[in-house]
Design a protein around this motif. Structure first.
Motif, PDB file in Angstrom:
ATOM      1  N   THR A  25       0.707  -1.210  -0.062  1.00  0.00           N
ATOM      2  CA  THR A  25       0.024   0.128  -0.035  1.00  0.00           C
ATOM      3  C   THR A  25       0.918   1.179  -0.062  1.00  0.00           C
ATOM      4  OG1 THR A  25      -1.623   1.183   1.175  1.00  0.00           O
ATOM      5  CG2 THR A  25      -0.183  -0.001   2.598  1.00  0.00           C
ATOM      6  N   LEU A  26       0.403   2.285  -0.703  1.00  0.00           N
ATOM      7  CA  LEU A  26       1.131   3.612  -0.811  1.00  0.00           C
ATOM      8  C   LEU A  26       0.239   4.490  -0.858  1.00  0.00           C
ATOM      9  CD1 LEU A  26       3.497   5.272  -1.351  1.00  0.00           C
ATOM     10  CD2 LEU A  26       3.277   4.965  -3.721  1.00  0.00           C
ATOM     11  N   VAL A  27       0.028   5.306   0.374  1.00  0.00           N
ATOM     12  CA  VAL A  27      -0.920   6.346   0.639  1.00  0.00           C
ATOM     13  C   VAL A  27      -0.297   7.553   0.556  1.00  0.00           C
ATOM     14  CG1 VAL A  27      -2.701   7.248   2.188  1.00  0.00           C
ATOM     15  CG2 VAL A  27      -2.413   4.839   1.865  1.00  0.00           C
ATOM     16  N   PRO A  42      -4.601   8.934   6.740  1.00  0.00           N
ATOM     17  CA  PRO A  42      -4.007   8.071   5.689  1.00  0.00           C
ATOM     18  C   PRO A  42      -3.242   6.833   6.397  1.00  0.00           C
ATOM     19  CG  PRO A  42      -2.464   9.886   6.527  1.00  0.00           C
ATOM     20  CD  PRO A  42      -4.254  10.282   6.892  1.00  0.00           C
ATOM     21  N   VAL A  43      -3.301   6.767   7.679  1.00  0.00           N
ATOM     22  CA  VAL A  43      -2.664   5.401   8.371  1.00  0.00           C
ATOM     23  C   VAL A  43      -3.975   4.389   8.239  1.00  0.00           C
ATOM     24  CG1 VAL A  43      -1.915   4.285  10.259  1.00  0.00           C
ATOM     25  CG2 VAL A  43      -1.180   6.640   9.634  1.00  0.00           C
ATOM     26  N   LEU A  44      -5.048   4.935   8.814  1.00  0.00           N
ATOM     27  CA  LEU A  44      -6.249   4.177   8.516  1.00  0.00           C
ATOM     28  C   LEU A  44      -6.564   3.592   7.159  1.00  0.00           C
ATOM     29  CD1 LEU A  44      -8.694   5.937  10.826  1.00  0.00           C
ATOM     30  CD2 LEU A  44      -7.146   3.974  11.521  1.00  0.00           C
ATOM     31  N   LYS A  45      -6.334   4.391   6.212  1.00  0.00           N
ATOM     32  CA  LYS A  45      -6.506   4.103   4.747  1.00  0.00           C
ATOM     33  C   LYS A  45      -5.402   2.968   4.289  1.00  0.00           C
ATOM     34  CE  LYS A  45      -6.274   5.536   0.018  1.00  0.00           C
ATOM     35  NZ  LYS A  45      -7.491   5.236  -0.509  1.00  0.00           N
ATOM     36  N   ALA A  46      -4.103   2.993   4.967  1.00  0.00           N
ATOM     37  CA  ALA A  46      -3.320   2.106   4.497  1.00  0.00           C
ATOM     38  C   ALA A  46      -3.582   0.794   5.341  1.00  0.00           C
ATOM     39  CB  ALA A  46      -1.965   2.653   5.078  1.00  0.00           C
TER      40      ALA A  46
END
Length: 226
Positions: A131-133, A147-151
């Motif tokens: 993953t790359l957010v 962004p951490v939750l998305k990753a």
């Protein structure tokens, strides 16, 4: 249980400062400006092009000509992307170990996609980075949790089992807000005058190689308590 590891990009996973420094040195010469200590640029990398250029040219971001200066910098960076960038010592071995352990890893960065995606590819990590957010993919960048939750969502993992590693206070804040464990990368681009001891990270490391034994110990401890 430990289920994944996320890294900040510049100053944690990759040592990118030489790319930035070569561009800034060329621009300073062209503008008739004096040379600048590379350590000053290094301490501003986490604040992106604005922070580096403000320091190098002793300008405010609202000064006349700054926008054109920044566009010039960004175009040069795009043209020379990754020429002098390398993984930090110990990172390659660490990523090999994570892959061997089937522990997915990824990147959460404040570097825009137009630079982050091709840089990861150029470093040969595109097929391995799960993953790359980037900030243009979310509503709120670090230090927000988004962004951490998305990753974590893209990895399909519970944030409670994730470890986020970064070299800036906002990395630690973002990880804590998302519910991950956090590791301060003391070998990175620590801003001048900042004391990582005050970041209240779960752990800190002086080099990338030190992360593996800590992860192994964490995993063993968690297994013991199951």
């Amino acid at each position: 249980m430990l289920n994944s590891v996320l890294f900040d990009l510049d100053g944690t996973l990759l040592d990118t400062v030489d790319d930035f420094m070569s561009i800034i040195e060329a621009m300073l010469r062209e503008h008739g400006r004096p040379e600048i200590d590379a350590r000053l640029v290094r301490s501003q990398v986490s604040d992106g092009s604005i922070g580096m250029l403000c320091t190098a040219f002793a300008m405010r971001p609202d000064a006349d000509g700054f926008d054109a200066l920044r566009e010039d910098f960004l175009q040069r960076y795009a043209d020379q992307l990754g020429n002098q960038t390398r993984p930090f010592p110990g990172i390659s071995e660490l990523l090999d170990w994570l892959d061997a352990q089937d522990l997915p890893w990824g990147v959460v960065t404040n570097k825009m996609s137009r630079f982050s995606i091709p840089l990861i590819e150029r470093m040969g990590l595109g097929q391995r980075c799960r993953t790359l957010v980037c900030p243009d993919q979310v509503t709120h960048g670090k230090p927000h949790a988004e962004p951490v939750l998305k990753a974590c969502a893209e990895l399909g993992v519970d944030p409670a089992g994730c470890v986020f590693v970064g070299d800036h206070l906002r990395d630690i804040q973002a990880g804590k807000a998302a519910g991950t464990a956090t590791v301060a990368a003391l070998y990175g681009y620590i801003p001048a005058g900042d004391d990582p001891a005050n970041w209240n990270a779960t752990h800190s490391i002086n080099n990338a190689a030190a992360l593996r034994p800590w992860l192994e110990q964490r995993r063993a401890t968690e297994t013991t308590h199951v």
